[in-house]
Design an enzyme around this catalytic site. Structure first.
Site, PDB file in Angstrom:
ATOM      1  N   GLY A  37       0.764  -0.881  -0.110  1.00  0.00           N
ATOM      2  CA  GLY A  37       0.468  -0.032   0.337  1.00  0.00           C
ATOM      3  C   GLY A  37       0.604   1.039  -0.002  1.00  0.00           C
ATOM      4  N   GLY A  85       0.718  -2.574  -5.350  1.00  0.00           N
ATOM      5  CA  GLY A  85      -0.338  -2.184  -6.262  1.00  0.00           C
ATOM      6  C   GLY A  85       0.215  -0.912  -6.655  1.00  0.00           C
TER       7      GLY A  85
END
Length: 304
Positions: free
Chosen positions: A49, A82
């Site tokens: 993240g 991500g």
């Protein structure tokens, strides 16, 4: 006379330095009990993240991992990536698509995932660990793969492409690195029996690794400080929860929204041999050490 008395009762710089040293020694003594308790035990750390984009937070996390290994613990890092993948896709002109929060991974996207996640990010984390004084080894499809699996089953009207889930972990390679005092760093990708690579959700990959190793702890580094009684109030954090209490809070609606699947994943992991699961805010300086080596901790600990 006044100046003489003031000098007599004013601590010297040496006194201050001694007091600071004593305070540091007291901190080490407090940590000693926890160090002895977790020495030789495995802790799996899920990293991903926004933390991968925050260089200062990432440095302190990796320093914590170096410390953990130095005092005899066996840390394992499982990481996603991500945001870096989305940025790389944008640069190549490939549109990022998601279904129910999972990235649709076609052949073009898979190549980017492999390059960024299993290559650039995995190598960067390994090199950064060693720059900070630790010893680490990147375990990926480019080097030595340790995560094996298959295509993730989905609804008949959904096709996520090359998205998979882990069915087997080569624990012998991971444990072998621990014997040589190295920290394994694993990207969230798995390989099928036919050699096909799959993109894997980092949370579930970390769970699979923790379960396979029978880890003492699984730590989810998050951008929130743990489970809260009021999701909008950071001071309402719950320090410790039993599995039964966590289920009760879900039923009551106190645990809600995006925290529900994370807590449910924690409960599933506890049911498969992991002793404790922690959710902590990775942006807090040295949050890993504070959670593991202090009595109060800084996040939420979920236990059987």
């Amino acid at each position: 006379m006044v100046s003489a008395l003031a000098e007599l009762f004013t601590p010297s710089s040496r006194d201050f330095s001694v007091q600071e040293a004593i305070a540091k020694a007291n901190t080490l003594i407090e940590a000693m009990g926890w160090i002895r308790r977790f020495r030789g035990k495995t802790t799996v750390i899920k990293l991903g993240g926004s933390l991968l984009e925050d260089k200062m937070a990432l440095m302190h996390i990796l320093l914590d991992v170096v410390f953990m290994e130095s005092v005899g613990m066996k840390p394992v890092i499982v990481h996603g990536g991500g945001k870096a993948i989305s940025n790389a896709l944008a640069e190549t002109g490939v549109e990022a698509k998601f279904i129910r929060g999972r990235r649709v991974t076609d052949a073009a996207t898979l190549e980017v995932v492999k390059r960024v996640l299993a290559g650039e990010l995995n190598e960067f984390l390994t090199e950064e660990m060693e720059r900070l004084g630790g010893r680490a080894m990147n375990l990926s499809p480019h080097t030595t793969n340790v995560l094996f699996g298959e295509k993730l089953p989905t609804e008949t009207d959904e096709d996520l492409g090359f998205v998979g889930h882990v069915t087997r972990v080569d624990r012998s390679v991971i444990e072998g690195l621990h014997y040589t005092d190295q920290v394994p760093i694993i990207p969230s990708m798995c390989e099928g029996e036919d050699g096909q690579l799959y993109n894997v959700n980092a949370d579930t990959a970390a769970m699979a690794v923790a379960q396979s190793l029978g880890a003492e702890k699984l730590v989810f580094l998050s951008d929130v400080n743990g489970v809260r009684r009021d999701k909008d109030d950071s001071k309402s954090i719950i320090d410790s929860l039993s599995a039964e209490e966590a289920r009760h809070l879900i039923d009551e609606g106190i645990i809600e929204g995006g925290m529900i699947p994370k807590v449910e994943a924690c409960l599933e992991t506890l049911g498969r041999g992991v002793r404790k699961v922690h959710i902590i805010d990775g942006s807090i300086r040295h949050s890993l050490l504070l959670e593991i080596f202090t009595t109060s901790g800084v996040g939420t600990e979920i236990h059987p």
